[in-house]
Design an enzyme around this catalytic site. Structure first.
Site, PDB file in Angstrom:
ATOM      1  N   ASP A   1       0.812  -1.210   0.000  1.00  0.00           N
ATOM      2  CA  ASP A   1       0.000   0.000   0.000  1.00  0.00           C
ATOM      3  C   ASP A   1       0.850   1.266   0.000  1.00  0.00           C
ATOM      4  O   ASP A   1       0.360   2.348  -0.321  1.00  0.00           O
ATOM      5  CB  ASP A   1      -0.920  -0.014   1.230  1.00  0.00           C
ATOM      6  CG  ASP A   1      -1.920   1.124   1.208  1.00  0.00           C
ATOM      7  OD1 ASP A   1      -2.568   1.328   0.166  1.00  0.00           O
ATOM      8  OD2 ASP A   1      -2.050   1.820   2.238  1.00  0.00           O
TER       9      ASP A   1
ATOM     10  N   LEU B   1      -7.373   5.961   1.835  1.00  0.00           N
ATOM     11  CA  LEU B   1      -7.420   7.131   0.957  1.00  0.00           C
ATOM     12  C   LEU B   1      -6.128   7.320   0.168  1.00  0.00           C
ATOM     13  O   LEU B   1      -6.019   8.274  -0.602  1.00  0.00           O
ATOM     14  CB  LEU B   1      -7.692   8.394   1.786  1.00  0.00           C
ATOM     15  CG  LEU B   1      -9.087   8.472   2.419  1.00  0.00           C
ATOM     16  CD1 LEU B   1      -9.180   9.671   3.343  1.00  0.00           C
ATOM     17  CD2 LEU B   1     -10.160   8.559   1.344  1.00  0.00           C
ATOM     18  N   ARG B   2      -5.161   6.422   0.360  1.00  0.00           N
ATOM     19  CA  ARG B   2      -3.905   6.577  -0.385  1.00  0.00           C
ATOM     20  C   ARG B   2      -4.138   6.424  -1.883  1.00  0.00           C
ATOM     21  O   ARG B   2      -3.414   7.010  -2.684  1.00  0.00           O
ATOM     22  CB  ARG B   2      -2.868   5.563   0.099  1.00  0.00           C
ATOM     23  CG  ARG B   2      -2.293   5.874   1.480  1.00  0.00           C
ATOM     24  CD  ARG B   2      -0.984   5.148   1.711  1.00  0.00           C
ATOM     25  NE  ARG B   2      -0.501   5.405   3.060  1.00  0.00           N
ATOM     26  CZ  ARG B   2      -0.686   4.583   4.092  1.00  0.00           C
ATOM     27  NH1 ARG B   2      -1.339   3.443   3.906  1.00  0.00           N
ATOM     28  NH2 ARG B   2      -0.234   4.875   5.283  1.00  0.00           N
ATOM     29  N   GLY B   3      -5.115   5.612  -2.262  1.00  0.00           N
ATOM     30  CA  GLY B   3      -5.402   5.432  -3.677  1.00  0.00           C
ATOM     31  C   GLY B   3      -5.832   6.728  -4.333  1.00  0.00           C
ATOM     32  O   GLY B   3      -5.362   7.077  -5.430  1.00  0.00           O
TER      33      GLY B   3
ATOM     34  N   ALA C   1      -2.769   9.067  -4.555  1.00  0.00           N
ATOM     35  CA  ALA C   1      -1.806   8.616  -5.568  1.00  0.00           C
ATOM     36  C   ALA C   1      -2.331   8.880  -6.973  1.00  0.00           C
ATOM     37  O   ALA C   1      -1.587   9.343  -7.853  1.00  0.00           O
ATOM     38  CB  ALA C   1      -1.501   7.132  -5.380  1.00  0.00           C
TER      39      ALA C   1
END
Length: 334
Positions: free
Chosen positions: A190, A271-273, A276
């Site tokens: 991740d 929320l990293r998606g 990114a």
């Protein structure tokens, strides 16, 4: 120093090369993971990146690559003049000890002079650059945990052997490996902003071109590098121009809604998606000389930023790439 294979001379592997270039344009994307066939050029591309990247500025002799603004363990509190030096691309070997990675007491000076002096590790050397791990899926768990902590905080803290040292450690994590040899822990997976699949060339002409260029490089390294210096220089200038342009690229609320809607549709964890995808699309726009992020940029970067973040669905046997494409068509039509 051994000259690396020129980045521009790498045949094919467009997705991997683009991911590395975008990470150079905007390091906040969060790193690059390249998984796939052995001998497909993953390590070659990462090492070629070292010669491609624009230089950084740091005080002469500083082992921490600080910006000369003070507060560095080596340079002290007062500001110092800086000089250009190559952007660091540091290898983290699988067999590295924790002391080698984080830094530790300089045993030689302690024994010979009775001084407690901290010897910086790989994390210090990689600051403001790239940390490369080949066969990252085989990395020992305690080093994975260490990297997760440092990646989250941007700081390396060492407190042992009577030493207490704290220094900045912000770097782009680049990993490569073969999934058949072991899976990557979800927590580390991740952390990579972009993930690409790397396969050996399927076209006869491409394979012949790979052989021809590699043979020419091994026969006359200096001549081959010189022949490709212009192409690498042109790409370097594009990266610098994209960095300058990055802050001016417009990301509208409509685009942000598309990003969030796509991630919700796909069920991407956390929320990293979203972050990114937004940053990668913006970097792609900047690299292309465009003033605003569009749906076309989102569609181009969705698979690389979201595919590795999807939960496994036992009722859906399609791969992550197919699920992302389906989600794009549903939520972000062209």
């Amino acid at each position: 120093m051994t000259q690396p294979f020129p980045f521009s001379a790498i045949v094919g592997q467009a997705a991997m090369k683009r991911a590395l270039v975008l990470a150079a344009v905007d390091p906040s994307i969060g790193g690059v993971l390249a998984l796939g066939d052995r001998g497909a050029g993953k390590s070659t591309a990462v090492r070629a990146l070292a010669a491609l990247l624009p230089p950084i500025r740091a005080p002469e002799g500083c082992a921490y690559n600080c910006e000369g603004e003070g507060g560095c363990p080596a340079c002290g509190e007062a500001p110092r003049k800086t000089r250009a030096r190559p952007t660091p691309v540091i290898d983290l070997p699988l067999g590295a000890t924790e002391d080698r990675v984080t830094g530790a007491l300089d045993i030689e000076r302690a024994l010979s002079h009775g001084e407690k002096v901290f010897e910086p590790g790989l994390l210090a050397r990689a600051h403001r650059g790239f940390l490369y791990i080949d066969e990252v899926n085989l990395l020992e768990d305690h080093l994975v945990d260490l990297l997760l902590d440092v990646a989250a905080s941007g700081e390396n803290v060492v407190e042992r052997d009577g030493l207490s040292v704290r220094h900045a450690a912000r770097f782009v994590l680049v990993g490569s490996g073969n999934p058949e040899e072991g899976e990557l822990r979800p927590q580390l997976l991740d952390r990579f902003g972009l993930a690409v699949e790397v396969t050996s060339p399927r076209e006869l002409s491409e394979r012949v071109q790979v052989i021809r260029r590699r043979d020419a490089f091994e026969r006359d390294r200096a001549g081959f590098v010189a022949a490709w210096r212009g192409a690498d220089g042109k790409l370097r200038r594009r990266i610098l121009a994209a960095r300058e342009r990055l802050g001016e690229v417009e990301t509208s609320d409509a685009v942000l809604e598309d990003v969030a809607r796509l991630c919700l549709t796909l069920g991407a964890d956390g929320l990293r998606g979203e972050l990114a995808l937004m940053r990668a699309a913006r970097a792609l726009a900047a690299f292309g000389g465009e003033a605003r992020v569009t749906r076309a940029h989102l569609r181009e970067m969705a698979s690389e930023t979201l595919g590795h973040r999807l939960r496994r669905d036992p009722l859906d046997e399609t791969g992550a790439a197919a699920r992302v494409r389906r989600g794009i068509e549903e939520t972000v039509p062209a």
